[in-house]
Write a protein that holds these residues in place. Structure first.
Motif, PDB file in Angstrom:
ATOM      1  N   HIS A  49      32.280  46.288  40.534  1.00  0.00           N
ATOM      2  CA  HIS A  49      30.883  46.157  40.119  1.00  0.00           C
ATOM      3  C   HIS A  49      30.312  44.785  40.421  1.00  0.00           C
ATOM      4  O   HIS A  49      31.042  43.813  40.573  1.00  0.00           O
ATOM      5  N   LYS A  50      28.989  44.742  40.422  1.00  0.00           N
ATOM      6  CA  LYS A  50      28.302  43.462  40.468  1.00  0.00           C
ATOM      7  C   LYS A  50      28.212  42.960  39.036  1.00  0.00           C
ATOM      8  O   LYS A  50      28.229  43.746  38.091  1.00  0.00           O
ATOM      9  N   THR A  51      28.070  41.657  38.884  1.00  0.00           N
ATOM     10  CA  THR A  51      27.974  41.122  37.540  1.00  0.00           C
ATOM     11  C   THR A  51      26.726  41.677  36.842  1.00  0.00           C
ATOM     12  O   THR A  51      25.685  41.858  37.458  1.00  0.00           O
ATOM     13  N   GLY A  52      26.871  41.992  35.558  1.00  0.00           N
ATOM     14  CA  GLY A  52      25.747  42.514  34.794  1.00  0.00           C
ATOM     15  C   GLY A  52      25.593  44.022  34.842  1.00  0.00           C
ATOM     16  O   GLY A  52      24.689  44.572  34.227  1.00  0.00           O
ATOM     17  N   LYS A  62      37.315  38.999  37.666  1.00  0.00           N
ATOM     18  CA  LYS A  62      36.652  38.525  38.873  1.00  0.00           C
ATOM     19  C   LYS A  62      37.578  38.668  40.080  1.00  0.00           C
ATOM     20  O   LYS A  62      38.741  38.317  40.034  1.00  0.00           O
ATOM     21  N   THR A  63      37.029  39.209  41.154  1.00  0.00           N
ATOM     22  CA  THR A  63      37.795  39.333  42.394  1.00  0.00           C
ATOM     23  C   THR A  63      36.800  39.322  43.557  1.00  0.00           C
ATOM     24  O   THR A  63      35.610  39.095  43.344  1.00  0.00           O
ATOM     25  N   THR A  64      37.277  39.549  44.752  1.00  0.00           N
ATOM     26  CA  THR A  64      36.361  39.664  45.888  1.00  0.00           C
ATOM     27  C   THR A  64      36.301  41.113  46.316  1.00  0.00           C
ATOM     28  O   THR A  64      37.222  41.892  46.043  1.00  0.00           O
ATOM     29  N   LYS A  65      35.238  41.461  46.989  1.00  0.00           N
ATOM     30  CA  LYS A  65      35.051  42.828  47.443  1.00  0.00           C
ATOM     31  C   LYS A  65      36.217  43.248  48.338  1.00  0.00           C
ATOM     32  O   LYS A  65      36.733  44.352  48.231  1.00  0.00           O
TER      33      LYS A  65
END
Ligand SMILES: [Zn+2]
Length: 81
Positions: A49-52, A62-65
């Motif tokens: 997901h995107k934040t929010g 948190k990670t990378t796509k």
């Protein structure tokens, strides 16, 4: 019936080259632009997901796509990361 099949061949013959060309460009664009975009995964979910995003629980990690895709996570359909 036969006429219909011929028609389908005609339609696909005309549309497919154009569609794959556009798709190729979109893929090239997204991979170039968002390869290392920051996304968030959850402990239990199978999506990133995107934040929010409202589907992101408190256990956001948190990670990378790139990493998320590599680990088998799919893009969330709501926030479209
Ligand atoms: Zn989401």
């Amino acid at each position: 019936m036969r006429k219909r099949i011929l028609y389908l061949f005609l339609v696909f013959g005309l549309l497919l080259p154009a569609a794959s060309d556009v798709q190729g460009r979109v893929v090239a664009y997204t991979t170039a632009e968002q390869k290392d975009a920051t996304v968030y995964i959850t402990k239990t979910g199978e999506k990133y997901h995107k934040t929010g995003c409202r589907y992101l629980s408190k256990s956001q990690i948190k990670t990378t796509k790139k990493e998320a895709v590599k680990n088998g996570y799919g893009a969330c359909k709501v926030c479209k990361p």
